[in-house]
Scaffold this motif. Structure first.
Motif: not given
Length: 148
Positions: A90-99
């Motif tokens: 379900k999270q396909q393509g979602e990029i987390l804004n983290c290091k």
């Protein structure tokens, strides 16, 4: 005669391109895309891509059949393989804004324990991951998340 050659050439190119397009097999969503999990490092990098960069291919290969994930918040929640794979799809393509910081805690010939820290703006998440080598490939066996 030149007109005939041009017409014949155009017709031949159209025919060839039609054959080439019909020969391409469309990839179905249920088809397994092979992922190189021959080393622990490849498997760990793929796990990070899946969990932080929205990659959703190779999930069936990546997670061991007995995979479990524990998430420690005010209580401990446990999730099995199927639930985690469904969530990641379900999270396909979602990029987390983290290091991301990775530290190998322990490694042997058939297992690896890694500490992955995801640093967000207002919190961080630590993921202790265990990978095992079984049946010729590395797979994620356990994952334990905690938040700070």
């Amino acid at each position: 005669m030149k007109g005939f050659v041009k017409t014949f050439t155009v017709a031949a190119l159209i025919a060839l391109s039609s054959v080439a397009m019909s020969a391409e097999k469309p990839v179905s969503k249920s088809e397994i895309v092979p992922v190189n999990l021959s080393t622990a490092e490849f498997a760990l990098q793929h796990y990070i891509a899946v969990t932080t960069a929205g990659a959703s291919f190779g999930l069936e290969q990546l997670f061991a059949q007995d995979f479990s994930q524990k998430i420690h918040t005010s209580t401990i929640h446990t999730y099995g393989r199927r639930a985690v794979i469904e969530c990641l799809n379900k999270q396909q393509g979602e990029i987390l804004n983290c290091k991301t910081q990775i530290k190998i805690v322990e490694k042997s010939g058939d297992y690896l324990i890694a500490k992955i820290v995801l640093k967000f703006d207002s919190f961080s998440m630590t993921d202790l991951v265990t990978l095992v080598y079984e049946s010729g490939s590395w797979q994620v066996s356990k994952s334990f998340h905690s938040y700070q």
